[in-house]
Design an enzyme around this catalytic site. Structure first.
Site, short mmCIF file in Angstrom:
data_model
loop_
_atom_site.label_atom_id
_atom_site.label_comp_id
_atom_site.label_asym_id
_atom_site.label_seq_id
_atom_site.Cartn_x
_atom_site.Cartn_y
_atom_site.Cartn_z
N ARG A 111 0.83 -1.21 0.00
CA ARG A 111 0.00 0.00 0.00
C ARG A 111 0.86 1.25 0.00
NH1 ARG A 111 -4.64 0.47 4.50
NH2 ARG A 111 -2.84 0.89 5.83
N LYS A 142 -2.73 6.62 1.99
CA LYS A 142 -2.53 7.17 3.33
C LYS A 142 -1.60 8.39 3.27
CE LYS A 142 -2.54 4.87 7.18
NZ LYS A 142 -3.88 5.19 7.72
N GLU A 158 -16.67 6.59 4.71
CA GLU A 158 -15.89 6.05 5.82
C GLU A 158 -15.84 7.06 6.95
OE1 GLU A 158 -11.76 5.31 4.91
OE2 GLU A 158 -11.62 7.03 3.59
#
Length: 387
Positions: A135, A234, A270
């Site tokens: 990721r 992220k 989210e």
């Protein structure tokens, strides 16, 4: 008798020439020490482990906050170099960088989060670190940054955890949260990718992220992410924009926010730092990760576990109106693991949901944490023993 059993075993293993080679082929775990004695055979091996040393911490009072540990890991790359190499462990402490660095001026940075868990026998497990490494590579490509290889990432995490192993909480009393950072640290005044980069890993023992009930308020004005933005990675810039609405929601007594999609304002996406699931009948639904939602590693794991439980798991657009008749709602994330939602408030209307030991969320939580701590057999190859 011991020599006799050894000779039989060696004959069965193509007459291996040395005692050390025999034990190597038996694939002893890295932390194990064989006990040489009259009762030991090739079929029955006994291991011993020195009792773990622990830091002076009140493990029962841990929250989700920084506790300074002993070491951090640092690896650098300069404009002249093409890849990261020669990372080192150093004492945990402040770092120095130029005021014009990319991370400080333009937010060119990424972070990851994963945990190390103590087993009952005091061994240490990592949970799916390769997923975090992959990721970060995806995020680095989006942010025009070089990234460590998967092997470098995992090696750095391992070294950081082992250097701080006395800070890994005892079994069942928390975990060691590991935070890898990738930052643009070169001296750039203009808007462009940094010339130099730093990969840094630090760690802190943590307890529960949310200790009370999880009461969410739907944020109807601020959008957490937009199509084409960085909501699916992220990036460090993803989080501070939610501080203002989150602070206002907490002042009203809510635990967290539930954000809606930027395109229509009618679908749930989210929380500020967690994914969301809704349960109705035998169907578990979660919003599709299409670039505005972070593809959580806990999310991914829970979807697999729930499927094994016999539930139909689907990723799709979920209209906000569906939360009104959901049987159960829960959130997932590295920090909170799996947690039931007690209530959701939307435009003044509050909906409450089932809580307690019989909820699906609790069953999923018990299964996942059982795998993470070695209590349940890991048949999926998710954990990595490092001690």
């Amino acid at each position: 008798m011991f020599m006799f059993s050894r000779s039989i075993c060696c004959a069965k293993l193509n007459q291996l020439s040395t005692f050390e080679t025999l034990f190597s082929n038996l694939k002893l775990r890295p932390y194990a020490t064989p006990l040489i004695g009259p009762l030991q055979t090739c079929e029955s091996r006994i291991y011993s482990r020195e009792k773990a040393e622990y830091a002076n911490v009140n493990w029962d009072e841990l929250g989700f906050a920084l506790t300074k540990t002993d070491y951090m890991y640092v690896m650098n790359i300069t404009e002249e170099e093409q890849k990261f190499f020669n990372g080192t462990l150093t004492r945990f402490g402040n770092i120095e960088m130029c005021p014009s660095s990319g991370i400080l001026n333009y937010g060119q940075g990424l972070f990851e989060g994963l945990k190390a868990y103590r087993k009952e026998d005091e061994g240490i497990l990592l949970f799916r670190p390769q997923e975090n490494a992959l990721r970060m590579k995806i995020g680095a490509d989006r942010m025009c940054m070089p990234s460590p290889t998967v092997d470098q990432f995992i090696d750095a995490v391992k070294k950081t955890v082992l250097a701080n192993k006395r800070w890994v909480p005892p079994y069942g009393r928390g975990s060691l949260y590991v935070r890898p950072l990738l930052m643009g640290t070169g001296r750039n005044l203009g808007v462009k990718p940094s010339s130099d980069y730093t990969f840094l890993v630090y760690a802190s023992p943590v307890g529960n992220y949310h200790k009370g009930d999880l009461n969410l308020m739907v944020e109807d004005n601020v959008r957490r992410a937009i199509p084409g933005g960085t909501g699916g990675i992220k990036a460090v810039t993803n989080y501070s924009p939610v501080y203002k609405p989150l602070t206002e929601a907490k002042a009203k007594g809510f635990s967290d926010l539930l954000f809606l999609d930027a395109s229509t304002g009618s679908n749930i996406e989210e929380g500020s730092a967690c994914n969301i699931f809704i349960l109705k009948g035998n169907v578990i639904s979660t919003p599709t990760t299409h670039g505005t939602i972070l593809p959580g590693i806990t999310r991914k794991s829970i979807m697999e576990i729930a499927s094994d439980f016999g539930y139909q798991v689907e990723e799709r657009a979920i209209p906000i109106k569906e939360v009104f008749d959901a049987e159960e709602i829960f959130c997932t994330g590295t920090a909170m693991v799996v947690k039931s939602v007690a209530s959701i408030t939307y435009q003044g209307k509050r909906i409450e949901y089932k809580l307690g030991a019989e909820t699906l969320a609790q069953k999923l939580h018990a299964t996942l944490t059982g795998i993470q701590t070695g209590l349940i057999e890991d048949k999926l190859g998710w954990t990595m023993l490092i001690d």
